[in-house]
Design a protein around this motif. Structure first.
Motif, short mmCIF file in Angstrom:
data_model
loop_
_atom_site.label_atom_id
_atom_site.label_comp_id
_atom_site.label_asym_id
_atom_site.label_seq_id
_atom_site.Cartn_x
_atom_site.Cartn_y
_atom_site.Cartn_z
N UNK A 81 -41.51 30.28 44.93
CA UNK A 81 -40.46 31.29 45.07
C UNK A 81 -41.04 32.53 45.76
N UNK A 82 -40.32 33.02 46.77
CA UNK A 82 -40.77 34.19 47.52
C UNK A 82 -41.47 33.85 48.82
N UNK A 83 -41.89 32.58 49.00
CA UNK A 83 -42.58 32.19 50.24
C UNK A 83 -41.63 32.30 51.43
N UNK A 84 -42.19 32.70 52.57
CA UNK A 84 -41.42 32.68 53.82
C UNK A 84 -41.57 31.28 54.42
N UNK A 85 -40.44 30.62 54.63
CA UNK A 85 -40.50 29.21 55.06
C UNK A 85 -39.53 28.95 56.21
N UNK A 86 -39.70 27.79 56.83
CA UNK A 86 -38.84 27.39 57.92
C UNK A 86 -38.42 25.94 57.82
N UNK A 87 -37.31 25.63 58.47
CA UNK A 87 -36.84 24.25 58.58
C UNK A 87 -36.45 24.04 60.04
#
Ligand SMILES: [Zn+2]
Ligand SMILES: [Zn+2]
Length: 346
Positions: A81-87
């Motif tokens: 939770x809180x991580x910057x992520x991409x798809x």
């Protein structure tokens, strides 16, 4: 079920409109992402207008997604939770075929599950990134380094990996002579990435209009291919050509600009077949190839590479109510170089 605000195509012929959609509950291996920014890819337009085949409506598109993790399933280990992520362009694959086991899930023999307009594992149709939230299996979620600018990074998830993968596969490095054909969303990232890999990069584009940008991105040369004799003057120049143009080009004239054993790799997709003289390939042992996005491992490698080298897409940030206008501008090549939607405006 969770609900999310979105912008959706009601049919192939109507403008996109606001819509509330459902997302599946967060399963043990799932990550819930609060989407912050979503890029607009030309594929989105082809898809909603059914130019690549029939789809089910309403349809939310968008496969250049960045945001923050707001919830994780009980078995998730890769993201918190809180991580910057991409798809990016795919959200699942069979996991069992030889390609999946080799880490090439983008070439899954059963076909990967696309981020939108694809049949999901629960039988529903996947809905893409023009949305406030999405639920994705952790194995298809990328870590987005904090060094990359949040509001501009999204296009790396499709346009970035689409050009990075063939550049890496054909061993681009110091001394490589690379040509990038077409400098739009894909091409401008292809130039930046190839330059960062150490290549000597030439941009081949129809007119002079993007010459200054090409040189600013690090290209050593820009050639306007509309000029008489422009391609002939480049015979035997390149080790690798990345063709990002989705209109038919005279393949033989481009193949002639390759050095012996060079390759022309297509990442743009014209709908009609292209005529090619086999002599263009035999003479000099040249290759004509294609490439489709990249694996998850390679996409992470690309994001880390871009962070390390300070590479970011050139973007124009828009509010959701400008998506339809942005589509028209994409079709007129009137964007430098990618639209990104601020999903706070959905
Ligand atoms: Zn795309
Ligand atoms: Zn597979």
């Amino acid at each position: 079920m969770l609900t999310a605000k979105a912008y959706a195509a009601p049919s192939a012929t109507e403008p996109l409109v606001p819509l509330t959609i459902e997302r599946r509950d967060v399963g043990p291996k799932d990550v819930l992402i609060a989407i912050r920014y979503a890029g607009i890819c030309h594929s989105d337009i082809h898809t909603v207008r059914e130019e690549w085949g029939p789809i089910t409506f309403p349809q939310v598109v968008g496969h250049e997604i960045v945001g923050e993790v707001t919830e994780v399933g009980s078995e998730v280990t890769k993201h918190s939770v809180g991580d910057r992520v991409g798809v990016g362009c795919m959200v699942n694959s069979c996991r069992e075929c030889e390609q999946c086991r080799a880490g090439n899930e983008h070439y899954c023999l059963g076909g990967n599950t696309q981020t939108y307009a694809s049949v999901d594992r629960d039988g529903t149709i996947t809905q893409g990134g023009y949305s406030t939230h999405v639920v994705v299996d952790e194995d298809f979620v990328l870590t987005v380094p904090e060094a990359l600018p949040y509001d501009a990074v999204a296009p790396l998830l499709c346009a970035g990996i689409t050009t990075y993968s063939p550049l890496a596969r054909w061993n681009t490095g110091p001394g490589s002579r690379v040509a990038v054909v077409g400098m739009g969303g894909l091409g401008h990232l292809g130039v930046k990435i190839a330059v960062a890999m150490g290549a000597e990069v030439t941009v081949l584009s129809r007119s002079e209009s993007k010459k200054d940008d090409a040189l600013a991105f690090g290209a050593v040369r820009h050639v306007a291919t509309g000029d008489d004799g422009a391609l002939e003057a480049l015979r035997g120049s390149f080790d690798l050509i990345i063709n990002t143009v989705s209109a038919p080009l005279p393949m033989d004239a481009y193949l002639a600009t390759l050095r012996p054993e060079g390759a022309l790799v297509n990442v743009g997709a014209p709908p009609q077949p292209l005529p090619v003289s086999v002599f263009s390939l035999i003479i000099g042992g040249r290759s004509l190839a294609g490439s489709n996005i990249g694996s998850i491992r390679e996409t992470q490698e690309m994001l880390d590479f871009c962070a390390e080298h300070g590479i970011a897409p050139e973007t124009e940030l828009i509010s959701a109510d400008r998506i339809n206008e942005a589509y028209e501008r994409v079709l007129n090549s009137d964007v430098r170089y990618r639209f990104v939607i601020d999903t706070a405006t959905l």
